[in-house]
Design an enzyme around this catalytic site. Structure first.
Site, PDB file in Angstrom:
ATOM      1  N   GLU A 174      -0.315  44.868  15.428  1.00  0.00           N
ATOM      2  CA  GLU A 174      -1.487  44.512  15.487  1.00  0.00           C
ATOM      3  C   GLU A 174      -1.378  43.096  16.425  1.00  0.00           C
ATOM      4  O   GLU A 174      -2.364  42.685  17.032  1.00  0.00           O
ATOM      5  CB  GLU A 174      -2.013  44.120  14.167  1.00  0.00           C
TER       6      GLU A 174
ATOM      7  N   ARG B 199       8.474  37.260  19.325  1.00  0.00           N
ATOM      8  CA  ARG B 199       7.604  38.402  19.366  1.00  0.00           C
ATOM      9  C   ARG B 199       7.371  38.594  20.766  1.00  0.00           C
ATOM     10  O   ARG B 199       6.380  39.514  20.902  1.00  0.00           O
ATOM     11  CB  ARG B 199       6.778  38.163  18.407  1.00  0.00           C
TER      12      ARG B 199
ATOM     13  N   ARG C   5       0.118  30.035  15.059  1.00  0.00           N
ATOM     14  CA  ARG C   5       0.286  31.165  16.003  1.00  0.00           C
ATOM     15  C   ARG C   5      -0.657  31.091  17.272  1.00  0.00           C
ATOM     16  O   ARG C   5      -0.573  31.692  18.328  1.00  0.00           O
ATOM     17  CB  ARG C   5       0.233  32.507  15.521  1.00  0.00           C
TER      18      ARG C   5
ATOM     19  N   HIS D  41      -1.869  34.325   8.959  1.00  0.00           N
ATOM     20  CA  HIS D  41      -2.981  34.753   9.998  1.00  0.00           C
ATOM     21  C   HIS D  41      -4.519  34.610   9.330  1.00  0.00           C
ATOM     22  O   HIS D  41      -4.460  34.809   7.895  1.00  0.00           O
ATOM     23  CB  HIS D  41      -2.706  36.150  10.338  1.00  0.00           C
TER      24      HIS D  41
ATOM     25  N   CYS E 177      -1.568  44.911   9.761  1.00  0.00           N
ATOM     26  CA  CYS E 177      -0.567  44.620  10.968  1.00  0.00           C
ATOM     27  C   CYS E 177       0.129  45.658  11.458  1.00  0.00           C
ATOM     28  O   CYS E 177       0.829  45.671  12.561  1.00  0.00           O
ATOM     29  CB  CYS E 177       0.723  43.546  10.372  1.00  0.00           C
TER      30      CYS E 177
HETATM   31  C1  CIR Z   1       5.414  37.198  11.839  1.00  0.00           C
HETATM   32  O1  CIR Z   1       5.773  36.014  11.292  1.00  0.00           O
HETATM   33  O2  CIR Z   1       5.089  37.322  12.838  1.00  0.00           O
HETATM   34  C2  CIR Z   1       5.953  38.495  10.864  1.00  0.00           C
HETATM   35  N1  CIR Z   1       6.955  38.150   9.939  1.00  0.00           N
HETATM   36  C3  CIR Z   1       4.617  38.775  10.103  1.00  0.00           C
HETATM   37  C4  CIR Z   1       3.395  39.280  10.909  1.00  0.00           C
HETATM   38  C5  CIR Z   1       2.234  39.785  10.252  1.00  0.00           C
HETATM   39  N2  CIR Z   1       1.274  40.213  11.163  1.00  0.00           N
HETATM   40  C6  CIR Z   1      -0.045  40.194  10.740  1.00  0.00           C
HETATM   41  O3  CIR Z   1      -0.379  39.651   9.668  1.00  0.00           O
HETATM   42  N3  CIR Z   1      -0.906  40.771  11.591  1.00  0.00           N
END
Ligand code: CIR
Length: 255
Positions: free
Chosen positions: A67, A87, A132, A162, A248
């Protein structure tokens, strides 16, 4: 009838090295995470969703959280630039997959924005102001989607990774929120509250007449059922240790 497609990606032992921002690291059982992800895919398939599984990316611990890599609107897809450097390499393969469905635009550095920060509510695009997603990301997104009639609004978010950790869309008039983390009163929409002891209850996914909700949020599920929703509980607690939730794990769109 329009078909829903979900772009997804499997996970594996790499998940234990995930990014963490607001919670401490605790042991992740990646086999259990795999089982939970497969359960999520089974639920999607049972609800008639066409599931696309991208190849695993063992060098990217958080790649299962697709996501965050893109925003798919009916008119266009925006390939995002995730705020965590670890990422950013996840985006290219998602772009290849999305090219079959939408015209694709790319967000460029230094803009940064995670898909988990984006709620599309009608023609309003709400973007969480988090670690982020930066202001340049919000401006870049506005430049890309406003020509299609959308309005982009930055929303302050507290104590969670988020925006979608704390609020998601239930239906065209309604969102569910965990108000300790975000204020959405300015929208003038109908707001349902996740149970005060179940912040994870604020992350739901609408699939046709069903609503996927976190099985570890029984009081929130009961509240949604009491208002007539057909709720399908999904187990995601292993992903919760990685600050992930239900939404996600898939980029879900009309195809
Ligand atoms: C992160 O910190 O990017 C991952 N450990 C978790 C991402 C979760 N993604 C979301 O809520 N869309």
């Amino acid at each position: 009838m329009a078909t829903l497609t979900a772009i997804t990606r499997p996970t594996g032992e790499e998940l234990v090295d995930c990014e963490l921002t607001h919670i401490d690291r605790s042991p992740i059982d990646f086999e259990r995470a795999r089982v939970q992800h497969d359960e999520y895919l089974s639920v999607l398939r049972r609800l008639g969703v066409d599931v696309v599984e991208l190849p695993r990316l063992p060098q990217h611990p958080d790649a299962v959280f697709v996501e965050d890599t893109a925003l798919v609107l009916p008119e266009v897809a925006v390939l995002l630039r995730p705020g965590a450097e670890s990422r950013q390499g996840e985006v290219a393969s998602v772009a290849e997959a999305l090219a079959a469905y939408r015209d694709c635009f790319f967000m460029e550095a230094p803009a940064a924005l995670d898909g988990g920060d984006v709620i599309v509510f009608g023609k309003q695009v709400l973007v969480g102001q988090t670690t982020r997603s930066n202001e340049l990301g919000i401006q870049a997104l506005a430049g890309l989607v406003e020509p299609f009639g959308y309005t982009v609004v930055g929303v302050p978010v507290r104590n969670v990774l988020h925006l979608k950790s704390a609020a998601t869309v239930v239906d065209e008039e309604t969102l569910i929120v965990y108000s300790d983390c975000v204020d959405l009163g300015f929208l003038g929409a109908s707001l349902l509250e996740a149970d005060p002891d179940e912040p994870q209850g604020a992350n739901v996914v609408r699939i046709g007449d069903a609503l996927l909700a976190d099985a570890s949020a029984p009081r929130t599920i009961a509240m949604l059922e009491a208002r007539g929703e057909r709720v399908v509980g999904v187990h995601v607690d292993e992903f919760g240790k990685a600050e992930g939730a239900i939404s996600c794990q898939g980029l879900i769109f009309d195809s």
